[in-house]
Design a protein around this motif. Sequence first.
Motif, short mmCIF file in Angstrom:
data_model
loop_
_atom_site.label_atom_id
_atom_site.label_comp_id
_atom_site.label_asym_id
_atom_site.label_seq_id
_atom_site.Cartn_x
_atom_site.Cartn_y
_atom_site.Cartn_z
N GLY A 233 31.71 49.64 26.48
CA GLY A 233 32.57 49.60 25.31
C GLY A 233 33.56 48.45 25.35
N GLN A 234 33.94 48.05 26.58
CA GLN A 234 34.88 46.93 26.74
C GLN A 234 34.17 45.59 26.65
OE1 GLN A 234 36.58 47.83 30.53
NE2 GLN A 234 37.93 49.43 29.73
N GLY A 235 32.86 45.64 26.45
CA GLY A 235 32.13 44.39 26.26
C GLY A 235 31.44 43.86 27.49
N ARG A 236 31.33 44.67 28.54
CA ARG A 236 30.64 44.21 29.75
C ARG A 236 29.13 44.24 29.56
NH1 ARG A 236 34.39 42.83 33.77
NH2 ARG A 236 36.25 44.04 33.40
N THR A 237 28.48 43.33 30.27
CA THR A 237 27.02 43.29 30.26
C THR A 237 26.53 44.05 31.48
OG1 THR A 237 27.29 41.09 29.35
CG2 THR A 237 25.06 41.74 30.03
N ILE A 238 25.73 45.11 31.24
CA ILE A 238 25.34 45.96 32.36
C ILE A 238 23.83 46.14 32.37
CG2 ILE A 238 25.66 48.24 33.44
CD1 ILE A 238 28.24 48.47 31.71
N VAL A 239 23.23 46.03 33.58
CA VAL A 239 21.82 46.38 33.74
C VAL A 239 21.78 47.46 34.80
CG1 VAL A 239 19.52 45.62 34.40
CG2 VAL A 239 21.03 44.08 33.12
N LEU A 240 21.07 48.56 34.49
CA LEU A 240 21.13 49.73 35.35
C LEU A 240 19.72 50.24 35.60
CD1 LEU A 240 23.71 52.53 34.71
CD2 LEU A 240 21.32 53.17 34.84
N VAL A 241 19.38 50.40 36.88
CA VAL A 241 18.07 50.96 37.23
C VAL A 241 18.23 52.46 37.33
CG1 VAL A 241 16.34 51.16 39.05
CG2 VAL A 241 17.27 48.92 38.45
N THR A 242 17.33 53.23 36.72
CA THR A 242 17.45 54.68 36.85
C THR A 242 16.09 55.33 36.81
OG1 THR A 242 18.51 56.65 36.00
CG2 THR A 242 17.82 55.03 34.38
N HIS A 243 16.03 56.48 37.46
CA HIS A 243 14.83 57.31 37.38
C HIS A 243 15.04 58.46 36.40
CE1 HIS A 243 12.02 55.77 40.25
NE2 HIS A 243 12.96 55.65 41.19
N ASN A 244 16.28 58.63 36.03
CA ASN A 244 16.66 59.78 35.22
C ASN A 244 16.45 59.48 33.73
OD1 ASN A 244 18.05 61.76 33.82
ND2 ASN A 244 19.59 61.99 35.44
N PRO A 245 15.48 60.13 33.07
CA PRO A 245 15.17 59.83 31.67
C PRO A 245 16.33 60.12 30.73
CG PRO A 245 13.78 61.63 32.50
CD PRO A 245 14.61 61.17 33.65
N GLU A 246 17.13 61.14 31.08
CA GLU A 246 18.28 61.47 30.23
C GLU A 246 19.27 60.31 30.17
OE1 GLU A 246 20.55 65.13 30.92
OE2 GLU A 246 18.61 65.98 31.54
N ILE A 247 19.53 59.75 31.36
CA ILE A 247 20.48 58.63 31.42
C ILE A 247 19.93 57.45 30.63
CG2 ILE A 247 21.42 56.88 32.97
CD1 ILE A 247 21.93 59.13 34.97
N ALA A 248 18.62 57.16 30.88
CA ALA A 248 18.00 56.04 30.18
C ALA A 248 18.06 56.23 28.67
CB ALA A 248 16.55 55.89 30.65
N ALA A 249 17.81 57.47 28.25
CA ALA A 249 17.77 57.74 26.81
C ALA A 249 19.12 57.50 26.15
CB ALA A 249 17.31 59.18 26.57
N ALA A 250 20.18 57.66 26.96
CA ALA A 250 21.51 57.51 26.38
C ALA A 250 21.93 56.05 26.23
CB ALA A 250 22.52 58.27 27.23
#
Lengths: 426, 237
Positions: free
Chosen positions: B193-210
């Motif tokens: 929300g503050q404008g950061r660029t983020i790349v996140l690896v996840t196995h959790n589909p819920e997190i990815a979906a969000a």
Amino acid sequence: MQISALPEVFVLGLSNLRRNMLRSLLTMLGMIFGVGSVIAMLSVGAGARHAILERIGQLGIQNIIVNSVKPPQEKKSQGMEENWIDRYGLTFDDEAMLREVCPTIERVFPVNLVRKPVWFGSSRVDASVLGVTPEHLEMFRLRVGRGRAFTELDAQSDAKVCVVRKSLVRELGVLRDPLGLTLRIGGYSFEVIGVLEDEQFESHTRKALALDDRAHEVYVPYSTSMRTFGIATFVQRAGSEERSVVELDQLIVMAASPDLVYTTARILSAALARAHPRKDYEIVIPLELLEQSEKTQAVFNVVMVLIAAISLVVGGIGIANIMLATITERTREIGVRRALGATRSDITVQFLTETAAIGLIGGIFGCAFGFAVLRILVAFTGWTAIVEPHYFAISLVISAGVAVLSGIYPARRAARLDPITSLRYE
Amino acid sequence: MSDSVVAIEGVEKQYGTAETPVCVLKGVDLQIPRGDFAAVVGASGSGKTTLMNILGCLDRPTRGTYRLEGEDVSRLSDAALSRVRNRRIGFVFQSFNLIAQLTVVENVEVPLFYARVPRRERRRRVEALLEAVGLSHRLHHHPTQLSGGECQRVAVARALVNEPVLLLADEPTGNLDSHNGAEVMKLFHLLHGQGRTIVLVTHNPEIAAALPRVIEMRDGSILRDHAKTTVAAAGGA
């Protein structure tokens, strides 16, 4: 890595060492022994050098001492030789001859040495009575603590005066001021005019000067000694009687300069060899003794250097070993630091600083250890040791240097670790 | 696209020897614009970790180019890459990777230390940041004294301390319970929300979906690159 960051890295290193206190101490052990032996080596070496100079320097490196010695017994035929007076040793002619054949001689000092009992009241002490020239005392660094040494005037007037050692006075049981005391030496009365500071000669020196180990030295003017005691000696022992005549018991030949000592000694020896086929003299060259002692000392020094070097190398290997283990243990930390932006040289510097800290602290402990060992050593052996402040500085530099050297390989290995693999290292 | 933080073209990565190369990435193209928040998903062995390593400048591609803010970083030296990691990239790891011997403050300080920021300045920035992630009461604790959620927040603070242009998180919730995981994800959304660029690896589909963007990987290539805004726009049309 900037220099300004070094103190911080150093503090970090220290706290890492503190975390593994026991291990760090064990790692330092090699350094401690190494530095300890460096300190001991330097101090004992310096002490020994000092002692040699003191001991042999006392004889005067410009001097050559020629002693008369009783020649090896020739097979005596019984009976008629009973009354024979044994005549041996240096003669007055020799003295004149030496002066003549040897231009490198500066001066020759004769010594008349007799063994006489010294009486004070009813106490008796055996003494070596040395008839010497006025220069003698000063030449052998014999310091008159109380009273005075005898002078040319005493010599010319054949004054019956003597200079004695404090220990002789003590053994005679004299409690009062010995100056002015009258002692009976070999049946004659001598006045004590000076008391020597009680620094005994070292055994080497005593041997060189042909002094009896059990007797005390009493110094009287040469001329007085010649007039009073003469050159003949009669010793009565159970069942036999020894009669001997020795014109000059000892000659102290002073070469014109220290460079000329060996030349002079060679000429001397050649001239005497011709005049005395019986080999009834010995030549002692203090300079030679000094050089021999220094050679022995050099061997000792090499051994000490080796011991110190071996301990330091072993200590260094110990440090390298522990650092390799530490790096394996801290692989993950290295990976994290690399991921967060540490360059290879940052990592190298970090671990080198840690080893330097081990070396430095080990060095400080080692200095204390070496000093303690030295004190014990000196207390038990009576060696002279000279500790100078810069030895500690040298030791610290050496220990930090060895530690850094042995840290180079582990640190570089740490720096070369692949950040990705180290991050996953369990 | 000059405003892309990440611009990857034809990136390949091979491991192993020249005779028997193992191809982990097979020609990946990827643009990540400023302010993006992308999830990278995929089975193990799909190459997402390798992709993250290359994005994080921990590794160099065998072929292809990687431009970070327009600058080609795919052929930089080790020391230069260290600098890039230090100044422009923030890492958050699954297992936190805090240095156990250091306190919370000291851990967060590490990147600033390597950036040669003076000590006092370092302290000031670190303390401000830790306050922002709600850990001002834990400044001088050691990581072992903190809960998992707290550790990960320290790690996030450490990743942010050098104001990086790209924040990379490798399964940041993997070692956390659902509550703490949710807290940490909240933090990431806040940062987005503050404008950061983020790349996140996840196995959790819920997190990815969000997340606004999901990059799905399989066998060393991008299978699907799925941006919600685009989907929403398409749906709206």
